[in-house]
Write an enzyme that holds these catalytic residues in place. Structure first.
Site, short mmCIF file in Angstrom:
data_model
loop_
_atom_site.label_atom_id
_atom_site.label_comp_id
_atom_site.label_asym_id
_atom_site.label_seq_id
_atom_site.Cartn_x
_atom_site.Cartn_y
_atom_site.Cartn_z
N GLY A 21 13.90 32.61 -1.41
CA GLY A 21 13.82 32.36 -2.85
C GLY A 21 15.15 31.87 -3.40
O GLY A 21 15.20 30.99 -4.26
N ARG A 25 21.06 31.92 -0.55
CA ARG A 25 20.65 32.39 0.78
C ARG A 25 20.35 31.19 1.69
O ARG A 25 20.65 31.21 2.88
CB ARG A 25 19.44 33.32 0.68
CG ARG A 25 19.16 34.04 1.99
CD ARG A 25 18.21 35.20 1.81
NE ARG A 25 18.73 36.22 0.92
CZ ARG A 25 19.61 37.14 1.27
NH1 ARG A 25 20.07 37.18 2.49
NH2 ARG A 25 20.03 38.02 0.41
N ARG A 44 18.82 20.85 -9.66
CA ARG A 44 18.64 22.17 -10.27
C ARG A 44 19.21 23.30 -9.41
O ARG A 44 18.78 24.45 -9.50
CB ARG A 44 17.16 22.46 -10.55
CG ARG A 44 16.59 21.60 -11.66
CD ARG A 44 15.12 21.83 -11.85
NE ARG A 44 14.61 20.92 -12.86
CZ ARG A 44 14.26 21.29 -14.10
NH1 ARG A 44 14.35 22.54 -14.47
NH2 ARG A 44 13.82 20.40 -14.95
N ARG A 88 8.03 31.26 4.41
CA ARG A 88 8.79 31.91 3.34
C ARG A 88 9.48 33.14 3.92
O ARG A 88 8.87 33.91 4.67
CB ARG A 88 7.84 32.32 2.19
CG ARG A 88 8.44 33.35 1.28
CD ARG A 88 7.73 33.51 -0.05
NE ARG A 88 7.94 34.83 -0.62
CZ ARG A 88 9.11 35.26 -1.12
NH1 ARG A 88 10.18 34.49 -1.12
NH2 ARG A 88 9.23 36.48 -1.61
N SER A 91 12.29 38.96 -0.07
CA SER A 91 12.37 40.41 -0.20
C SER A 91 11.10 40.91 -0.87
O SER A 91 10.38 40.14 -1.51
CB SER A 91 13.61 40.80 -1.01
OG SER A 91 13.50 40.23 -2.30
N ASP A 207 13.39 47.27 -1.83
CA ASP A 207 13.34 48.37 -2.79
C ASP A 207 11.98 49.04 -2.67
O ASP A 207 11.07 48.49 -2.06
CB ASP A 207 13.57 47.86 -4.23
CG ASP A 207 12.60 46.76 -4.63
OD1 ASP A 207 12.84 45.60 -4.26
OD2 ASP A 207 11.59 47.08 -5.28
N ARG A 220 21.51 44.63 2.22
CA ARG A 220 20.57 43.50 2.18
C ARG A 220 21.02 42.42 3.16
O ARG A 220 20.22 41.85 3.88
CB ARG A 220 20.56 42.86 0.79
CG ARG A 220 19.62 43.50 -0.16
CD ARG A 220 19.79 42.82 -1.49
NE ARG A 220 18.93 43.42 -2.48
CZ ARG A 220 17.96 42.76 -3.13
NH1 ARG A 220 17.76 41.50 -2.91
NH2 ARG A 220 17.22 43.37 -4.01
N1 ADE Z 1 10.87 41.39 -4.53
C1 ADE Z 1 11.63 42.41 -4.13
N2 ADE Z 1 11.36 43.51 -4.83
C2 ADE Z 1 10.38 43.16 -5.71
C3 ADE Z 1 9.69 43.87 -6.69
N3 ADE Z 1 9.94 45.15 -6.92
N4 ADE Z 1 8.76 43.20 -7.41
C4 ADE Z 1 8.51 41.90 -7.17
N5 ADE Z 1 9.15 41.19 -6.25
C5 ADE Z 1 10.06 41.82 -5.51
#
Ligand code: ADE
Length: 237
Positions: A21, A25, A44, A88, A91, A207, A220
């Site tokens: 994304g 990175r 962009r 893709r 995270s 997370d 990370r």
């Molecule tokens: N990517 C990583 N953590 C996320 C989350 N909590 N919600 C949506 N996309 C995420």
């Protein structure tokens, strides 16, 4: 030749593209893993690079965040630049305590509330699928590198910050079987399907919506390297 969102010329982009994304990175992957790489896009700030990994030509380009952004960049790569495969790499937030920080999840399907497929092609339905062949290749690459990967249904969400009166992670887990959440794969898988191309989505848990744990920036970096190595290996198989 260029498109509305990409400066690349035809031939600048390899058949297989890794898509994180985050543009930085993409830059990090090119600088760390690719040799003889050339930057093909900066429009962009959505950086894209083509170079060699273990002697084979591959590309890496950022998708940005969310369905509309992924929808634009993946469509142009598939339709205008002859790209065949997009993996893709991103995270995800865990929806179950069975998933831990830094676990790798490979989407076997994604459920979404998104209207992307309906708006783009009049296609109804909440579920999109990756390429089975690409998933098999990614699993083979992971096995070769001895890195565990869980193949599961994920939630591809349109919203990061929700109010309290809407379905939450427990509902998405119980009702739709989604083990974690990200925000791009539904648009990517749809574009691949309508254009006859291949897409997959490999994620690192960053997370947990169950325990509220978050990976630190340093953690990370290290954990994402496992995901990148699996994706890179798959890209050259
Ligand atoms: N990517 C990583 N953590 C996320 C989350 N909590 N919600 C949506 N996309 C995420």
């Amino acid at each position: 030749m260029s498109t509305a969102h990409n400066n690349a010329n035809l031939g600048d982009i390899a058949k297989t593209v890794l898509m994180p994304g985050d543009p930085l990175r993409a830059k990090h992957i090119a600088e760390t893993y690719l040799t003889d790489f050339v930057q093909f896009n900066a429009v962009r700030g959505m950086y894209g690079y083509t170079g060699d990994y273990k002697g084979k030509r591959i590309s890496v380009m950022a998708s940005g965040m969310g369905m509309p952004s992924m929808g634009i960049y993946s469509y142009e790569l598939f339709k205008e630049y002859g790209v065949e495969n997009i993996i893709r790499i991103g995270s995800a937030g865990a929806y179950t305590k069975d998933l831990h920080l830094f676990d790798l999840v490979l989407a076997d399907s994604c459920w979404s509330e998104s209207t992307f497929a309906l708006a783009q092609a009049g296609i109804e339905g909440n579920i999109q699928y990756p390429s089975q062949d690409l998933n098999e290749t990614i699993k083979k690459a992971a096995a070769k590198l001895e890195i565990p990967v869980l193949e599961k249904r994920i939630h591809s969400s349109d919203v990061f910050y929700h109010e309290a009166n809407v379905p939450d992670h427990n509902d998405f887990y119980r009702e739709h079987g989604c083990v974690c959440v990200e925000m791009e794969s539904y648009a990517l898988f749809h574009n691949a399907k309508i254009l006859g191309k291949n897409a997959a989505c490999l994620l690192t848990i960053s997370d947990s919506l169950v325990t509220d744990e978050h990976a630190s920036a340093m953690e990370r970096q290290t954990s994402f390297s496992q995901m990148m190595e699996v994706a890179l290996e798959a890209a050259i198989m």
